[in-house]
Design a protein around this motif. Sequence first.
Motif, mmCIF file in Angstrom:
data_model
loop_
_atom_site.group_PDB
_atom_site.id
_atom_site.type_symbol
_atom_site.label_atom_id
_atom_site.label_comp_id
_atom_site.label_asym_id
_atom_site.label_seq_id
_atom_site.Cartn_x
_atom_site.Cartn_y
_atom_site.Cartn_z
ATOM 1 N N ALA A 62 0.827 -1.207 0.000
ATOM 2 C CA ALA A 62 0.000 0.000 0.000
ATOM 3 C C ALA A 62 0.859 1.254 0.000
ATOM 4 O O ALA A 62 0.435 2.318 -0.471
ATOM 5 N N THR A 63 2.081 1.118 0.529
ATOM 6 C CA THR A 63 2.992 2.271 0.603
ATOM 7 C C THR A 63 3.838 2.432 -0.659
ATOM 8 O O THR A 63 4.666 3.336 -0.730
ATOM 9 N N THR A 64 3.638 1.566 -1.641
ATOM 10 C CA THR A 64 4.394 1.678 -2.899
ATOM 11 C C THR A 64 3.731 2.753 -3.759
ATOM 12 O O THR A 64 2.826 2.485 -4.545
ATOM 13 N N ARG A 65 4.188 3.976 -3.594
ATOM 14 C CA ARG A 65 3.540 5.116 -4.257
ATOM 15 C C ARG A 65 4.428 5.796 -5.291
ATOM 16 O O ARG A 65 3.988 6.732 -5.958
ATOM 17 N N ARG A 66 5.666 5.314 -5.428
ATOM 18 C CA ARG A 66 6.597 5.949 -6.368
ATOM 19 C C ARG A 66 7.357 4.885 -7.141
ATOM 20 O O ARG A 66 7.777 3.868 -6.578
ATOM 21 N N ILE A 67 7.553 5.140 -8.427
ATOM 22 C CA ILE A 67 8.319 4.269 -9.312
ATOM 23 C C ILE A 67 9.495 5.066 -9.865
ATOM 24 O O ILE A 67 9.335 6.220 -10.289
ATOM 25 N N TYR A 68 10.674 4.442 -9.859
ATOM 26 C CA TYR A 68 11.846 5.098 -10.429
ATOM 27 C C TYR A 68 12.138 4.501 -11.801
ATOM 28 O O TYR A 68 12.423 3.310 -11.930
ATOM 29 N N LEU A 69 12.022 5.333 -12.835
ATOM 30 C CA LEU A 69 12.237 4.902 -14.219
ATOM 31 C C LEU A 69 13.740 4.842 -14.494
ATOM 32 O O LEU A 69 14.470 5.780 -14.180
ATOM 33 N N THR A 70 14.190 3.735 -15.084
ATOM 34 C CA THR A 70 15.624 3.574 -15.295
ATOM 35 C C THR A 70 15.970 3.350 -16.757
ATOM 36 O O THR A 70 15.116 3.279 -17.629
ATOM 37 N N GLY A 71 17.285 3.148 -16.962
ATOM 38 C CA GLY A 71 17.914 3.311 -18.251
ATOM 39 C C GLY A 71 18.696 4.603 -18.136
ATOM 40 O O GLY A 71 18.552 5.355 -17.163
ATOM 41 N N GLY A 72 19.564 4.866 -19.103
ATOM 42 C CA GLY A 72 20.419 6.049 -19.000
ATOM 43 C C GLY A 72 19.652 7.335 -18.821
ATOM 44 O O GLY A 72 19.947 8.132 -17.923
ATOM 45 N N ASN A 73 18.681 7.570 -19.660
ATOM 46 C CA ASN A 73 17.884 8.803 -19.571
ATOM 47 C C ASN A 73 16.480 8.545 -20.131
ATOM 48 O O ASN A 73 16.157 8.918 -21.261
ATOM 49 N N PRO A 74 15.623 7.915 -19.339
ATOM 50 C CA PRO A 74 14.291 7.543 -19.813
ATOM 51 C C PRO A 74 13.420 8.713 -20.241
ATOM 52 O O PRO A 74 12.525 8.546 -21.077
ATOM 53 N N PHE A 75 13.688 9.910 -19.704
ATOM 54 C CA PHE A 75 12.839 11.042 -20.039
ATOM 55 C C PHE A 75 13.132 11.637 -21.416
ATOM 56 O O PHE A 75 12.491 12.610 -21.817
ATOM 57 N N THR A 76 14.058 11.019 -22.138
ATOM 58 C CA THR A 76 14.237 11.427 -23.531
ATOM 59 C C THR A 76 13.148 10.847 -24.417
ATOM 60 O O THR A 76 12.969 11.287 -25.559
ATOM 61 N N LEU A 77 12.410 9.858 -23.909
ATOM 62 C CA LEU A 77 11.312 9.279 -24.684
ATOM 63 C C LEU A 77 10.239 10.330 -24.957
ATOM 64 O O LEU A 77 10.047 11.260 -24.160
ATOM 65 N N PRO A 78 9.516 10.192 -26.058
ATOM 66 C CA PRO A 78 8.404 11.121 -26.313
ATOM 67 C C PRO A 78 7.415 11.109 -25.152
ATOM 68 O O PRO A 78 7.193 10.079 -24.507
ATOM 69 N N THR A 79 6.821 12.242 -24.905
ATOM 70 C CA THR A 79 5.920 12.363 -23.765
ATOM 71 C C THR A 79 4.760 11.379 -23.850
ATOM 72 O O THR A 79 4.353 10.798 -22.839
ATOM 73 N N HIS A 80 4.234 11.152 -25.051
ATOM 74 C CA HIS A 80 3.104 10.220 -25.172
ATOM 75 C C HIS A 80 3.506 8.811 -24.769
ATOM 76 O O HIS A 80 2.701 8.058 -24.209
ATOM 77 N N ARG A 81 4.783 8.435 -25.022
ATOM 78 C CA ARG A 81 5.243 7.106 -24.616
ATOM 79 C C ARG A 81 5.377 7.030 -23.086
ATOM 80 O O ARG A 81 5.046 6.014 -22.469
ATOM 81 N N LEU A 82 5.838 8.097 -22.481
ATOM 82 C CA LEU A 82 5.927 8.134 -21.018
ATOM 83 C C LEU A 82 4.534 8.018 -20.399
ATOM 84 O O LEU A 82 4.345 7.288 -19.414
ATOM 85 N N VAL A 83 3.564 8.689 -20.987
ATOM 86 C CA VAL A 83 2.195 8.612 -20.479
ATOM 87 C C VAL A 83 1.660 7.191 -20.610
ATOM 88 O O VAL A 83 0.947 6.695 -19.714
ATOM 89 N N GLN A 84 2.006 6.495 -21.691
ATOM 90 C CA GLN A 84 1.611 5.092 -21.835
ATOM 91 C C GLN A 84 2.153 4.255 -20.681
ATOM 92 O O GLN A 84 1.461 3.375 -20.139
#
Length: 295
Positions: A62-84
């Motif tokens: 129940a306390t699992t409220r945050r996910i850490y996205l990994t790979g070198g730089n995951p936020f380079t992905l297009p925003t629509h893919r991140l939303v998916q």
Amino acid sequence: MPIRSPQHRPPHDMSSPMLQIVTGCSHGKCHFCDIFNGVPFQPIPMDEVKHDIDAIAKEAMATTRRIYLTGGNPFTLPTHRLVQVFDAVEERIPQVKSYGGFCRILDVAAKTDEELTLLRSRGVDEITIGAESGLDSALAFMEKGHTAADIVEQARRLHDANINFTLFYLAGMAGAGNGQENALASAEVFSQAAPNRILVVSMTPTKGWPLAKDIEAGLWEAPTEVEMAREIQTFVANLTCKTMVNCSHDTDIVRFEGMVPMNQAKLVELMENRIPMMNEGASRRMREALHGATF
């Protein structure tokens, strides 16, 4: 199937489950990094991402409220893919409302203001960025791909979007004899950027880094242990923003954590007291033992 990359989390996210959504790093040019050698940058297919989310869901509480996205730089992905990815996570683990991950300055620059606002609304509330330095000559030599001005500008945009961020500071990056210049320039730039946290790492060249060729060619020389420690001291002493400074990486010889400006004077004093006790040879041997360092 993509070759999976090593996965990493900063200290403040050690309790967050890691979800790898890319392999490698989209930049891959920094002279001080060999983490993703031989691993091409590419997105993880969504069916594999969903499989990994299912595995996390089985262990989630129940306390699992945050996910850490990994790979070198995951936020380079297009925003629509991140939303998916966010949709897939929240379908399986509905209590998750927060996301983080490693990010490059130019990954932020590539997002529009509207995209940053959207990401914040979907739970991207703190990211970790390898700024490394505020000295343009050092950034250019190491091929970071961004300038000091870029750090300040993209930090402003993150603040406007209400996205908190942590910046890495890489002590020793400017090479022997340049520590004080790097510290002063970086303190000014990082203060303007005003991150909520700064993680200090000390330069520890390894044989797998591209920097090894620079050292062999006489283009870059490692600073002494004392010079790096003095650089960190000067950097902390000249910060003018409110931030947490964490200097506790396994490459750091003198380790501490504290708030600036609240604990600033005490942190500087701690460094002043500890630096005279440093042993140059023992410090280098520690780097060699832990990281296979080469100087």
